[in-house]
Design an enzyme around this catalytic site. Structure first.
Site, PDB file in Angstrom:
ATOM      1  N   CYS A 131      -7.265 -10.910   2.250  1.00 12.33           N
ATOM      2  CA  CYS A 131      -8.673 -10.799   1.635  1.00 12.33           C
ATOM      3  C   CYS A 131      -9.047 -11.947   0.898  1.00 12.33           C
ATOM      4  CB  CYS A 131      -8.520  -9.353   0.999  1.00 12.33           C
ATOM      5  SG  CYS A 131     -10.114  -8.791   0.760  1.00 12.33           S
ATOM      6  N   HIS A 241      -6.334  -5.444   4.494  1.00 10.15           N
ATOM      7  CA  HIS A 241      -5.096  -5.313   3.578  1.00 10.15           C
ATOM      8  C   HIS A 241      -3.787  -4.484   4.091  1.00 10.15           C
ATOM      9  CE1 HIS A 241      -6.875  -6.327  -0.345  1.00 10.15           C
ATOM     10  NE2 HIS A 241      -7.909  -6.199   0.384  1.00 10.15           N
ATOM     11  N   GLU A 243      -0.986  -4.139   3.002  1.00  8.97           N
ATOM     12  CA  GLU A 243       0.092  -3.713   1.989  1.00  8.97           C
ATOM     13  C   GLU A 243      -0.627  -2.285   1.412  1.00  8.97           C
ATOM     14  OE1 GLU A 243      -2.262  -6.122   1.303  1.00  8.97           O
ATOM     15  OE2 GLU A 243      -3.313  -5.196  -0.350  1.00  8.97           O
TER      16      GLU A 243
END
Ligand SMILES: *[C@@H]1O[C@H](CO)[C@@H](O)[C@H](O)[C@H]1NC(C)=O
Ligand SMILES: *[C@@H]1O[C@H](CO)[C@@H](O)[C@H](O)[C@H]1NC(C)=O
Ligand SMILES: *[C@@H]1O[C@H](CO)[C@@H](O)[C@H](O)[C@H]1NC(C)=O
Length: 314
Positions: A131, A241, A243
């Site tokens: 990001c 993202h 994660e």
């Protein structure tokens, strides 16, 4: 000559072997990788704290077999250089700081330069940007601010893979069914107001030469680049993202389906295996122990922020 050709070929075969995720026995690798995660400025924090790392990035790397060291901002170049020689890779997380003037931007610039220098001498050191970290990489590579506003501040999307994906290092060992899911289901969470359009990316010679575009996305108006890997360096970026799917629950649009959780794992697994090709190490076990994130405790912040847990630093 034929002998020289043979030498070149063997070297090429060896390179291919080393760059594969399935590292053959006999090639030296590091099964105890330590990856740096870069901190950034925070302006609404418990008193005395002025930097943070969202714990999801730490858990993400740990889940695939790495140890994590927080990389603090506003430290000297000497300190970063020493840390660079101790770490096996670095991750620039998402966030909200300036990519031109923050402590995050300065540290990222130093690590990026050290990584390119080391890699061009055969000293493997992978770099990942997520990001904001991806946006930072586009600036570091192009030396230009090329971002545009997009309506992507809270949406999960399928990836629009390019034809280059089948030959990519990043995705070539992903299970076929997961690739199908990634292309068809909204598994990648986007939390950004800035993006680099495919047009700006392709219009910039430095970016074009440096990175292979692996996927794009659109907000309905503008098509933007969502996943890249560098051609000749272990430098990787996602505008989305990886994660969050496994470790963040604060927003309704974060996907948690079985395929979404596998996406988190396979992305982490890829990067941690890249870090296993780096043979850097701390000068002593004690120095490593003192640097590890295990010296800090995250706070539960899920009631007031986009992150369930945050590490705050003074
Ligand atoms: C880090 O340095 C930048 C500018 O050099 C400054 O704006 C920022 O407040 C500093 N951050 C911390 C946490 O000291
Ligand atoms: C932004 O995208 C959301 C869907 O993610 C959509 O509902 C909304 O209408 C869009 N806003 C604009 C201004 O296009
Ligand atoms: C995927 O990208 C291609 C090439 O830019 C484009 O033609 C196509 O419309 C895109 N598909 C979607 C679903 O956005």
């Amino acid at each position: 000559s034929e002998i020289e050709m043979y030498g070149v070929l063997c070297f090429w075969v060896l390179l291919q072997a080393v760059s594969s995720a399935d590292i053959p026995t006999g090639v030296k690798t590091n099964d105890s990788p330590v990856i740096g995660v870069l901190a950034q400025e925070v302006y609404a924090a418990p008193s005395g704290k002025n930097a943070y790392i969202a714990a999801s990035y730490v858990k993400y790397l740990e889940s695939a077999g790495a140890k994590v060291v927080p990389v603090m901002i506003n430290r000297s170049e000497e300190e970063y250089t020493r840390l660079f020689k101790s770490l096996n890779g670095i991750l620039f997380p998402g966030g909200g700081v300036s990519i031109t003037s923050s402590g995050y931007a300065k540290a990222a610039g130093i690590f990026y330069r050290l990584a390119l220098e080391a890699n061009s001498k055969g000293d493997y050191f992978p770099v990942w940007g997520t990001c904001l970290g991806f946006e930072q990489l586009t600036l570091l590579t192009s030396e230009k601010l090329l971002l545009s506003h997009t309506n992507t501040s809270g949406v999960a999307l399928p990836l629009n893979f390019t034809s280059e994906v089948s030959d990519s290092r990043m995705f070539k060992d992903f299970p076929k069914d997961l690739m199908t899911s990634l292309a068809n289901e909204p598994l990648t969470e986007n939390s950004h107001q800035w993006s680099i359009t495919t047009e700006s990316f392709k219009g910039n010679e430095k970016l074009n030469k440096f990175y292979r575009i692996l996927s794009t996305n659109t907000d309905g108006q503008k098509e933007f680049v969502s996943t890249v890997e560098a051609y000749d360096y272990p430098v990787y970026g996602t505008q989305w993202h990886p994660e969050k799917n496994t470790f963040e629950w604060t927003r309704p649009y974060i996907p948690h389906t079985p395929s979404a959780i596998k996406t988190t794992f396979y992305m982490a697994d890829f990067f941690v295996n890249e870090a296993k090709k780096s043979l850097h190490s701390f000068s002593s076990q004690e120095e490593e122990q003192n640097a590890l994130i295990y010296n800090y405790s995250p706070s539960y912040t899920g009631k007031m922020s986009a992150f369930e847990q945050i590490y705050f630093f003074a």
